[in-house]
Write a protein that holds these residues in place. Structure first.
Motif, PDB file in Angstrom:
ATOM      1  N   SER A  11      47.306  40.447  40.440  1.00  0.00           N
ATOM      2  CA  SER A  11      47.683  39.945  41.749  1.00  0.00           C
ATOM      3  C   SER A  11      49.157  39.601  41.709  1.00  0.00           C
ATOM      4  N   THR A  12      49.828  39.893  42.776  1.00  0.00           N
ATOM      5  CA  THR A  12      51.251  39.615  42.848  1.00  0.00           C
ATOM      6  C   THR A  12      51.639  39.376  44.301  1.00  0.00           C
ATOM      7  N   THR A  13      52.720  38.694  44.493  1.00  0.00           N
ATOM      8  CA  THR A  13      53.221  38.460  45.837  1.00  0.00           C
ATOM      9  C   THR A  13      54.088  39.642  46.249  1.00  0.00           C
ATOM     10  N   VAL A  14      53.844  40.122  47.458  1.00  0.00           N
ATOM     11  CA  VAL A  14      54.603  41.244  48.000  1.00  0.00           C
ATOM     12  C   VAL A  14      55.434  40.716  49.160  1.00  0.00           C
ATOM     13  N   TRP A  19      57.917  39.617  55.975  1.00  0.00           N
ATOM     14  CA  TRP A  19      56.482  39.559  55.715  1.00  0.00           C
ATOM     15  C   TRP A  19      56.250  39.314  54.233  1.00  0.00           C
ATOM     16  N   LYS A  20      55.434  38.305  53.919  1.00  0.00           N
ATOM     17  CA  LYS A  20      55.168  37.955  52.532  1.00  0.00           C
ATOM     18  C   LYS A  20      53.684  37.667  52.389  1.00  0.00           C
ATOM     19  N   LYS A  21      53.052  38.252  51.364  1.00  0.00           N
ATOM     20  CA  LYS A  21      51.603  38.118  51.229  1.00  0.00           C
ATOM     21  C   LYS A  21      51.206  38.273  49.767  1.00  0.00           C
ATOM     22  N   GLU A  22      50.133  37.595  49.375  1.00  0.00           N
ATOM     23  CA  GLU A  22      49.543  37.780  48.053  1.00  0.00           C
ATOM     24  C   GLU A  22      48.061  38.052  48.226  1.00  0.00           C
ATOM     25  N   ALA A  23      47.618  39.164  47.672  1.00  0.00           N
ATOM     26  CA  ALA A  23      46.204  39.527  47.750  1.00  0.00           C
ATOM     27  C   ALA A  23      45.423  38.705  46.735  1.00  0.00           C
ATOM     28  N   ASP A  24      44.117  38.560  46.968  1.00  0.00           N
ATOM     29  CA  ASP A  24      43.279  37.884  45.994  1.00  0.00           C
ATOM     30  C   ASP A  24      43.187  38.713  44.714  1.00  0.00           C
ATOM     31  N   GLU A  25      43.251  40.014  44.852  1.00  0.00           N
ATOM     32  CA  GLU A  25      43.259  40.936  43.721  1.00  0.00           C
ATOM     33  C   GLU A  25      43.909  42.222  44.202  1.00  0.00           C
TER      34      GLU A  25
END
Length: 168
Positions: A11-14, A19-25
């Motif tokens: 998981s990483t922050t994009v 726009w900024k988001k981090e997926a759970d996986e």
């Protein structure tokens, strides 16, 4: 499939512009610059609608490289889990132009329920090899094909979740 040098799990922050988001996986290609191709968003407190919006953001944000978004909605009141796969599909517009953007659409939905200690999984989950790995299947590698998460595997995951929730 011998993909350990091609695909990473984590998981990483994009961040793309504002726009900024981090997926759970996420699953990403192991290249010089990590390219996320598939994300998983899990919702216990989020609504199905919110998860759908998150999937759309991952897929429709300009310059995003995500090809598949998977949402997993865990019901808080009953033993039920809904898995949806989202992909970019040709836009559904009344007037088609060359500039018509693709839009995120739910391409698969799987329901997992438990009643009277019997877990029912509607079907296996299949993820397209090319969209996850970023290349076509190698015809000389008979191990490569779409990723299949079986009903049995989905049942085990669901039952583990439900044990933690106190349903079973």
């Amino acid at each position: 499939m011998n993909l350990e040098h091609e695909v990473e799990l984590g998981s990483t922050t994009v961040q793309i512009g504002n726009w900024k988001k981090e997926a759970d996986e996420c699953w990403a290609l192991s290249t010089q610059t990590t390219r996320i191709t598939t994300i998983l968003e899990i919702g216990l407190s989020e609504s199905s609608r919110r998860l759908a919006l998150e999937a759309r953001e991952w897929l429709e944000t300009r310059d995003s490289l995500v090809q598949v978004a998977i949402t997993l909605k865990i019901d808080r009141d009953i033993p039920k889990i809904t898995i949806k796969c989202w992909e970019l599909c040709a836009g559904q517009y009344s007037i088609s132009t060359r500039a018509s953007p693709a839009s995120a659409s739910c391409t698969d939905e799987i329901s997992i329920t438990n009643q009277n200690n019997i877990t029912v999984v509607s079907r296996d989950l299949s993820l397209p090899f090319q969209k996850v790995v970023g290349r076509a299947v190698d015809p000389n590698n008979n191990l490569e094909r779409d990723f299949l998460i079986t009903r049995r595997s989905l049942r085990r995951v669901a039952e583990r979740v439900w044990r933690r929730q106190g349903f079973i």
